[in-house]
Motif scaffolding. Structure first.
Motif: not given
Length: 307
Positions: A223, A227, A238, A240-242, A247
């Motif tokens: 990911d 990003t 930037r 994602d919604d992880i 994160r």
């Protein structure tokens, strides 16, 4: 143990075996000797923290001589501070450099299921995250790049002590292992009193957690690489919604790629959580983070002005 040695035979590689003289490491020495004594050398680190340490290292040397195993003693200087942490750092650095100089693939250490259970419970009691709850890794690189290999993580301490007792050898007993001032000694005593705890089952769970942690790192890395962008010395992420755990891995990588050093996962977690709570960024490990409209910008911290 057999799997490690079979792989070594097939690959024609040599190992070091770390032997302190305690029952665990003597059992490892005997097991290695039973597989192939010509494929390894023994090494003992003398931390010189106790008056008798030199004599104990020499005793290991005498045992190795009787077995026909080459043996080296590495005296080290232990830095001030947390004695256990400093001794481990000095030990691993010395053994790693020694193994690298001998052209070895890795060093076998005698960490066992009881050690693993103690480590997992200690970290659980401290509120560790997924990485910490993985416990002792079956393979872990030394600073030199040579790996520590732990083939006995599914063996109980009692099994190893039985091997040594049957051999007739007299192991070294380190009094600090039973000193109640140390967390590990207290946890060890508690496990002994709680007969219902299964050290092998806890060690097996740690192994499963290691596999899950590897999967998490793989997911986070994929990911992150999708990003992130690089603008000069800056790392622009930037996300994602992880999940938070993924994160944090991304934040750790961004900090490192922006030139950061001397920070922990806990440090990165505090920085991440401050941003998620509405903060605009901060500095960590020589890196400045600025957050704006979903964009995390990591860049080397500007030099401070004098006066």
């Amino acid at each position: 143990m057999r799997e490690v040695w079979t792989a070594a035979v097939d690959a024609h590689v040599r190992f070091g075996v770390a032997v302190s003289g305690g029952p665990d490491s003597l059992a490892l020495l005997l097991l290695a000797h039973g597989f192939n004594r010509d494929q390894f050398e023994a090494v003992t680190v003398d931390h010189r923290l106790r008056p008798e340490s030199g004599e104990e290292a020499a005793r290991v040397g005498a045992i190795c001589a009787r077995l026909g195993v080459r043996h080296t003693i590495l005296p080290v200087e232990v830095a001030s501070g947390n004695m256990h942490d400093a001794a481990r750092e000095a030990r691993y650095r010395a053994m790693g450099e020694w193994a690298l100089g001998r052209g070895m693939y890795g060093i076998l250490t005698a960490h066992h299921a009881d050690d693993q259970a103690e480590t997992v419970l200690m970290r659980l009691n401290r509120g560790s995250g997924p990485g910490g709850l993985c416990g002792i890794r079956a393979m872990q690189p030394f600073p030199s790049g040579v790996s520590a290999i732990r083939p006995l993580l599914q063996w109980r301490k009692a099994e190893l002590e039985a091997i040594v007792a049957e051999s007739g050898l007299d192991p070294v007993r380190d009094p600090s292992n039973e000193d109640p001032r140390f967390d590990r000694a207290r946890i060890r005593a508690a496990i002994g009193e709680a007969g219902w705890l299964d050290a092998v089952a806890i060690a097996r769970s740690a192994q499963y957690l290691q596999q899950a942690d590897l999967a998490l790192w793989t997911y986070a890395t994929r990911d992150y690489e999708r990003t992130v962008e690089y603008e000069g010395d800056a790392v622009v992420w930037r996300p994602d919604d992880i999940p938070r755990a993924a994160r944090l891995i991304c934040v750790m990588r961004a900090l490192a790629e922006a030139g950061g050093d001397d920070f922990s996962m806990a440090d990165a977690a505090r920085l991440h959580d401050a941003v998620m709570a509405g903060g605009k960024g901060g500095t960590l490990g020589g890196v400045e983070l600025r957050f704006r409209k979903g964009e995390w910008r990591f860049a080397p911290e500007p030099p401070r002005r004098n006066g």
